[in-house]
Scaffold this motif. Structure first.
Motif, PDB file in Angstrom:
ATOM      1  N   TYR A 238       0.979  -1.518   0.031  1.00 16.05           N
ATOM      2  CA  TYR A 238       0.256   0.150   0.278  1.00 16.05           C
ATOM      3  C   TYR A 238       0.887   0.818  -0.195  1.00 16.05           C
ATOM      4  CZ  TYR A 238      -3.116   3.382   1.845  1.00 16.05           C
ATOM      5  OH  TYR A 238      -3.738   4.761   1.830  1.00 16.05           O
ATOM      6  N   LEU A 240       3.909   1.271  -0.768  1.00 11.26           N
ATOM      7  CA  LEU A 240       4.987   1.757  -2.561  1.00 11.26           C
ATOM      8  C   LEU A 240       3.781   2.562  -3.393  1.00 11.26           C
ATOM      9  CD1 LEU A 240       6.905  -2.016  -2.094  1.00 11.26           C
ATOM     10  CD2 LEU A 240       7.333   0.762  -2.238  1.00 11.26           C
ATOM     11  N   GLY A 241       2.064   2.004  -3.161  1.00  6.01           N
ATOM     12  CA  GLY A 241       1.745   2.293  -4.528  1.00  6.01           C
ATOM     13  C   GLY A 241       1.544   3.361  -3.871  1.00  6.01           C
ATOM     14  N   GLU A 242       1.318   4.149  -2.598  1.00  6.66           N
ATOM     15  CA  GLU A 242       0.870   5.154  -2.357  1.00  6.66           C
ATOM     16  C   GLU A 242       1.948   6.290  -3.282  1.00  6.66           C
ATOM     17  OE1 GLU A 242      -2.238   7.061  -0.940  1.00  6.66           O
ATOM     18  OE2 GLU A 242      -2.386   5.185  -2.192  1.00  6.66           O
TER      19      GLU A 242
END
Lengths: 288, 202
Positions: A238, A240-242
């Motif tokens: 999560y 890393l995605g953000e």
């Protein structure tokens, strides 16, 4: 907390590796020039990456020259010159390095020599004088973090948020990129959270064995590593995605290949290694 | 807009229509409002998207303004829905309404007072945790709800959205050539282990 921001070496172009090392050597020289020779040994690729990342927002070409190096004296090495991001990274290294030193001393780590401590304190004062607000904001966030670490708060995310605040300031306060401050802060925030949780996961087994504090280890908790890792995986991805969402909004002018390599490959590789138990600490191998 | 539309779309001058279209689609995906929904940087993403649309317009002289591309999961509407809970209707609808207005305290208290932990209870607990920033608990609770009621489309959709950020990252990472099997033989070379190897240019 160091050693987690790495490249996927095998996917870097040779010239990109040269540039990356140019920043590393450039940072080393900058530390020596501004803070003295003793503190050069605290150098890490993580901070070299930050310098490269922040410098990528500027149009000016990398000025890389061949120079002698005290540590590697056989051949001249490529060194980056005249780059404000290197000066800034060196300053931030001193601020974070000193805070880390204080943390180790507070934890009762006797191996920390007061000789280095003296140099660090002097360096910290110098760096904090140049970046007053950043220094005090970092100090404040770390104090909040240490308080949470001594309370019985079970949530890793709460603690990670405070370290995120630290890195948000460190990235966002880079004056030459003030026009993209909001995005830099968001990027730094999630990168900081990722570092904190990855570090906690990496240390989990050893800390449990030595009955040391670990933010993932709850009281009377003897959960096996795999169980902890499966809960942590979603959080790390999560974050890393953000951080990539923020990264997507930055105006990168140069060295994007290297940064893409670190973010999309290096950080993921490190995440998977730490989750599967093959982290740097267990293998004792130093990563780049 | 004074900037070079080719530069904005990242294509060479003289690129074919197919290349322009493909680049445009990639950028729409990158700055898509669904991806940035609830994100504090959403306004910046919208600016970038507008810039991209204008550039595409200029190059194709077509109307790109209505193209919105594939949506990432469903846009996260409200949680208040026409659910028939029977006896627990009032309780769960109250929780949903509280979640919609980000009233975490009320949502939490209402859930604490509900003794029976059925699938819906876990689902709403998960949504609450996630909104409070507790990613691990949020995903775990919604997963529990899904395990108890696997065909529930709402649970499936929300679970997917919660994992979305990570999924998007994994896809981008795969596109960059991430090899899950592990590092290649090149990384076993001595120079991969040392920070600055002794060989010539590097």
């Amino acid at each position: 907390m160091l050693g987690y921001i790495v490249t996927e070496r095998s996917e870097l172009k040779v010239r990109e590796l040269g540039t990356y090392n140019g920043y590393y050597c450039g940072l080393c020289k900058t530390i020596g020039r501004n803070y003295g020779q003793v503190l050069r040994k605290g150098l890490s690729y993580d901070m070299a990456f930050m310098a490269l990342f922040l410098a990528s927002l500027s149009e000016s070409d990398d000025d890389i020259r061949l120079e002698h190096c005290a540590m590697h004296h056989i051949k001249k090495r490529p060194v980056l010159y005249e780059e404000p991001a290197l000066v800034y990274a060196a300053d931030m290294m001193m601020i974070l390095g000193y805070e880390n030193f204080l943390d180790d001393v507070r934890d009762g780590d006797k191996s920390k020599s007061s000789f280095t401590g003296k140099f660090l304190r002097k360096a910290y004062n110098q760096a904090a004088a140049a970046h007053g607000e950043t220094g005090s904001a970092v100090r404040h966030s770390l104090e909040e973090l240490y308080r949470r670490e001594t309370e019985a708060d079970r949530k890793i995310e709460t603690k990670a948020d405070y370290f995120g605040q630290v890195m948000a300031r460190v990235f966002g306060d880079y004056a030459p990129a003030a026009g993209q401050k909001r995005v830099l802060e968001d990027f730094g925030d999630y990168l900081g959270r990722w570092i904190y949780v990855t570090d906690a996961m990496d240390d989990y087994v050893e800390d449990a064995a030595k009955h040391r504090y670990n933010p993932l280890n709850h009281e009377d908790d003897s959960r096996p590593r795999e169980m902890v890792a499966s809960g942590v995986e979603a959080v790390l991805y999560y974050y890393l995605g953000e951080l990539t969402k923020a990264y997507d909004l930055l105006d990168i002018k140069k060295n994007k290949g290297i940064i893409d390599n670190v973010i999309y490959l290096g950080l993921r590789r490190k995440t998977d290694e730490v989750l599967s138990g093959k982290g740097t600490k267990e293998n004792g191998k130093r990563s780049i | 807009m004074v900037n070079d539309p080719y530069e904005i779309l990242g294509v060479k001058h003289g690129a074919s229509e197919a290349e322009i279209k493909s680049a445009y689609r990639e950028l729409v995906k990158k700055y898509h409002p669904d991806k940035y929904q609830g994100n504090p940087l959403a306004d910046l993403a919208e600016e970038k998207l507008q810039e991209v649309n204008e550039a595409y317009d200029m190059l194709t002289k077509g109307s790109a303004a209505n193209y919105s591309g594939p949506a990432y999961g469903s846009a996260g509407g409200g949680y208040a829905s026409q659910r028939d809970y029977g006896a627990k209707a009032k309780t769960y609808n109250a929780v949903r309404a509280a979640l919609d207005r980000n009233d975490f305290y009320t949502a939490e208290q209402t859930l604490i007072n509900e003794a029976d932990h059925d699938a819906e209870w876990f689902f709403l607990s998960g949504v609450l945790s996630f909104k409070k920033g507790f990613i691990a608990d949020g995903i775990a609770n919604v997963k529990q709800a899904l395990d108890m009621d696997p065909t529930n489309p709402e649970y499936q959709s929300i679970y997917q959205q919660m994992n979305n950020s990570g999924s998007i990252f994994r896809n981008s990472s795969n596109a960059q050539g991430y090899d899950q099997k592990g590092q290649s033989a090149a990384d076993m070379l001595a120079c991969s282990m040392m920070p600055l190897c002794c060989c010539t240019p590097c």
